[in-house]
Write an enzyme that holds these catalytic residues in place. Structure first.
Site, PDB file in Angstrom:
ATOM      1  CB  CYS A 136     -87.438 -79.557-113.549  1.00 40.09           C
ATOM      2  SG  CYS A 136     -86.847 -80.036-112.070  1.00 40.09           S
ATOM      3  CE1 TYR A 167     -85.434 -75.784-105.959  1.00 35.49           C
ATOM      4  CE2 TYR A 167     -86.769 -76.052-104.028  1.00 35.49           C
ATOM      5  CZ  TYR A 167     -85.876 -76.560-105.263  1.00 35.49           C
ATOM      6  OH  TYR A 167     -85.754 -77.863-104.953  1.00 35.49           O
ATOM      7  CD  GLU A 210     -91.185 -80.579-113.017  1.00 36.73           C
ATOM      8  OE1 GLU A 210     -91.758 -80.677-112.170  1.00 36.73           O
ATOM      9  OE2 GLU A 210     -90.144 -80.755-113.266  1.00 36.73           O
TER      10      GLU A 210
END
Length: 222
Positions: A136, A167, A210
């Site tokens: 993650c 991000y 994920e």
């Protein structure tokens, strides 16, 4: 010799690629992801962050040095005091209210990954827990950086541009590098080749979970 994260990623390459190259991710990059899919993801990610804060609290408990405790406490504090606030502010821009998000049931995919992480921390040690967390933390950094480089990505008019830029920003990329360095440090102190096979299984499972988290949102596009 390559570090632990690089070795785990290479050993689990198909699962890693299925996660970081998921159709949900491609839809973020070119802006084609239906907005209802993204809103659902945002709500579940809010619930996800709560459980990840718990995982870092567990990481502090599992630590046996002050340095590890401080690092875990810092990560937990960053989630509770900064990342949650930023997430709530970002979600408000999508018409999502924090009280409503908090009252939403956790999706099966959310339960699956977060409880897997907590279980690995409870039954294993600090290395097991951080291996389960790594896809993650590091994966989001790699995804965003790859999208920024992808010539097929559309920035202008892309409703997901702010997510990608958050991000791929230097501060989050530094968080990911710190996680990779932490895995190498923990592997040196707690590792050994005898553990690699079991750690690979956990890393693979985390990547698949994920990918399942992306799929949870993407399913709404059908």
């Amino acid at each position: 010799m390559a570090g632990l994260f690089s070795r785990l990623k290479e050993a689990c390459r198909p699962d890693w690629e299925a996660y970081v190259g998921h159709a949900f991710v491609r839809g973020l990059g070119d802006g084609s992801l239906p907005e209802r899919c993204f809103r659902h993801y945002l709500v579940q990610d809010y619930l996800f962050l709560i459980q990840f804060a718990r995982a870092y609290a567990l990481s502090a408990y599992k630590s046996d040095t002050l340095g590890d405790m401080r690092r875990a406490a810092g990560a937990m504090g960053a989630i509770l005091d900064r990342e949650m606030a930023l997430h709530v502010e970002y979600c408000a821009g999508w018409g999502l209210d924090e009280a409503a998000m908090a009252a939403t049931p956790e999706a099966t995919a959310t339960l699956a990954y977060t409880r897997f992480v907590l279980e690995r921390g409870m039954s294993g040690d600090l290395l097991d827990l951080n291996v389960a967390l790594a896809p993650c933390v590091v994966g989001y950094a790699e995804i965003a950086a790859a999208l920024q480089r992808d010539p097929r990505m559309r920035l202008d008019g892309n409703p997901y541009r702010a997510w990608i830029e958050a991000y791929s920003a230097d501060d989050y990329q530094a968080v990911a590098r710190d996680k990779v360095a932490l895995l190498d440090d923990l592997a040196a102190r707690r590792g050994g080749e005898a553990r690699f096979t079991a750690l690979t299984r956990d890393f693979s499972a985390a990547c698949r979970l994920e990918a399942g988290f992306w799929q949870m949102g993407y399913d709404l596009s059908a």
